[in-house]
Scaffold this active site. Structure first.
Site, PDB file in Angstrom:
ATOM      1  N   LEU A  82      18.423  38.218  12.937  1.00 53.91           N
ATOM      2  CA  LEU A  82      17.254  38.451  11.810  1.00 53.91           C
ATOM      3  C   LEU A  82      16.101  39.473  12.025  1.00 53.91           C
ATOM      4  O   LEU A  82      15.755  39.707  13.034  1.00 53.91           O
ATOM      5  CB  LEU A  82      16.547  36.932  11.850  1.00 53.91           C
ATOM      6  CG  LEU A  82      17.201  35.628  11.291  1.00 53.91           C
ATOM      7  CD1 LEU A  82      16.402  34.580  11.319  1.00 53.91           C
ATOM      8  CD2 LEU A  82      18.030  35.911  10.080  1.00 53.91           C
ATOM      9  N   GLY A 127      20.775  35.773  15.226  1.00 53.32           N
ATOM     10  CA  GLY A 127      21.655  35.701  13.855  1.00 53.32           C
ATOM     11  C   GLY A 127      22.862  36.472  13.866  1.00 53.32           C
ATOM     12  O   GLY A 127      23.810  36.070  12.911  1.00 53.32           O
ATOM     13  N   ASN A 150      19.662  34.135  21.780  1.00 49.70           N
ATOM     14  CA  ASN A 150      18.564  34.521  22.614  1.00 49.70           C
ATOM     15  C   ASN A 150      17.289  34.142  22.116  1.00 49.70           C
ATOM     16  O   ASN A 150      16.088  34.403  22.697  1.00 49.70           O
ATOM     17  CB  ASN A 150      18.516  36.223  22.946  1.00 49.70           C
ATOM     18  CG  ASN A 150      18.121  36.769  21.700  1.00 49.70           C
ATOM     19  OD1 ASN A 150      18.712  36.506  20.449  1.00 49.70           O
ATOM     20  ND2 ASN A 150      17.771  38.023  21.848  1.00 49.70           N
ATOM     21  N   GLU A 151      17.227  33.181  21.030  1.00 52.32           N
ATOM     22  CA  GLU A 151      15.940  32.933  20.512  1.00 52.32           C
ATOM     23  C   GLU A 151      14.824  32.326  21.421  1.00 52.32           C
ATOM     24  O   GLU A 151      13.671  32.902  21.398  1.00 52.32           O
ATOM     25  CB  GLU A 151      15.905  31.862  19.446  1.00 52.32           C
ATOM     26  CG  GLU A 151      16.683  32.288  18.169  1.00 52.32           C
ATOM     27  CD  GLU A 151      18.144  32.560  18.010  1.00 52.32           C
ATOM     28  OE1 GLU A 151      18.777  32.464  19.178  1.00 52.32           O
ATOM     29  OE2 GLU A 151      18.658  32.645  17.038  1.00 52.32           O
TER      30      GLU A 151
END
Ligand SMILES: CCCCCCCCCCC/C=C/C(=O)SCCNC(=O)CCNC(=O)[C@H](O)C(C)(C)COP(=O)(O)OP(=O)(O)OC[C@H]1O[C@@H](n2cnc3c(N)ncnc32)[C@H](O)[C@@H]1OP(=O)(O)O
Length: 280
Positions: A82, A127, A150-151
């Site tokens: 994203l 994303g 990896n958020e």
């Protein structure tokens, strides 16, 4: 009318040459290659997400097309995930629309009756990893590129539906580790845990992707499509029944000071890295 045509054509050609397309579609016999094409790193802003959704929809409506390979015009980056600038200091209305576009693109790609293969030559975080996991198979190049959700490393939390797709792909325990630790893995490790189906040298990614796609397309079409729906509809339905709630959760979460300061820190680190690279 006839005399207007060349002018119209010239205008259309000019428009095409000045507005680079975010997604390139190359049609082959019975399938298409869809290349993400938003420089520099295919970060998924609202317009790119909408362009992916529209591309898949248009291919679904083409009776000659039975499958697609999802790829990138940048061999170093499949997608950077994203676009963080969509989430940083956002306008609430745009933020909601942005998340709607992300939800729609996920639902479209995850449940499309087309057979789909991701040809991952370069990095595919967050994303980008979701887009790849939505495909029926994934081929990734050996060597440097990394893939994963990896958020948590950014101080944000992937929504339940990203988790669900990962669980469906690699199982609960591997997801718990990958998601909780914000891990990204290379193609070889990806293959060990089932995230990647084939790990090959970069120059073979496209030919192997085509081979895998043809394998999916060799299955009687209605049996393949019904089985895909049987495997995936329940997961998709979970989000479909909570679209508004999920959008509100995202907007509320994103607008918290904690998330905004985490995103500011991450953007600054990316910028610093890019500057250091440019200075070399
Ligand atoms: C209670 C719960 C409710 C639910 C709430 C949900 C909460 C939200 C969760 C949403 C899920 C999030 C999903 C995501 O996808 S977040 C994005 C994660 N992406 C990343 O971490 C990747 C970051 N980028 C990189 O690691 C590298 O850029 C990359 C390896 C992809 C490429 O490296 P390279 O060295 O080739 O390029 P640069 O790093 O120099 O980057 C070039 C320029 O591009 C800019 N950039 C990179 N990535 C992004 C991005 N994702 N968004 C925006 N911009 C990005 C980078 O800053 C450079 O820009 P400049 O040239 O202008 O400096």
């Amino acid at each position: 009318m006839l005399r207007c045509l060349p002018t119209f054509r010239a205008r259309a050609a000019r428009a095409m040459s000045t507005t680079p397309s975010l997604v390139q579609i190359e049609k082959k016999d019975n399938y298409a290659i869809v290349r993400l094409s938003r420089a520099p790193v295919n970060s998924l802003n609202m317009e790119l997400l909408q362009a992916i959704d529209e591309a898949v929809q248009s291919l679904e409506q083409d009776k000659n097309i039975k499958g697609m390979i999802l790829s990138s015009t940048n061999p170093k980056i499949f997608s950077a995930g994203l676009d963080i600038t969509e989430m940083y200091q956002p306008k609430t209305k745009r933020l909601r629309e942005f998340w709607r576009a992300f939800q729609n693109t996920y639902l479209r790609l995850y449940t499309t009756p087309l057979a789909t293969v991701a040809a991952i030559e370069g990095h595919s975080p967050a994303g980008g990893c979701l887009l790849a996991m939505c495909c029926d198979s994934r081929v990734m190049s050996l060597g440097g590129p990394l893939i994963g959700l990896n958020e948590t490393k950014l101080g944000i939390v992937a929504p339940f539906w990203m988790r669900d797709v990962m669980v469906n792909t690699i199982g609960h325990r591997e997801t718990e580790k990958m998601l909780g630790l914000g891990l990204q893995v290379n193609a070889l490790r990806g293959k060990e845990i089932g995230l990647i189906d084939e790990a090959v040298p970069v120059e073979q990614v496209h030919s192997v992707a085509e081979k895998l796609l043809l394998e999916w397309l060799s299955i009687p079409s209605s049996a393949r499509k019904l089985t895909k729906a049987m495997m995936r509809d329940e997961t998709a339905q979970k989000l479909r029944s909570r679209l508004d709630e999920d959008r509100s959760n995202f907007v509320d979460f994103c607008e918290t000071d904690k998330v905004q300061s985490a995103l500011a820190g991450y953007l600054a680190a990316l910028k610093k890295k890019a500057e250091a690279k440019a200075a070399k």
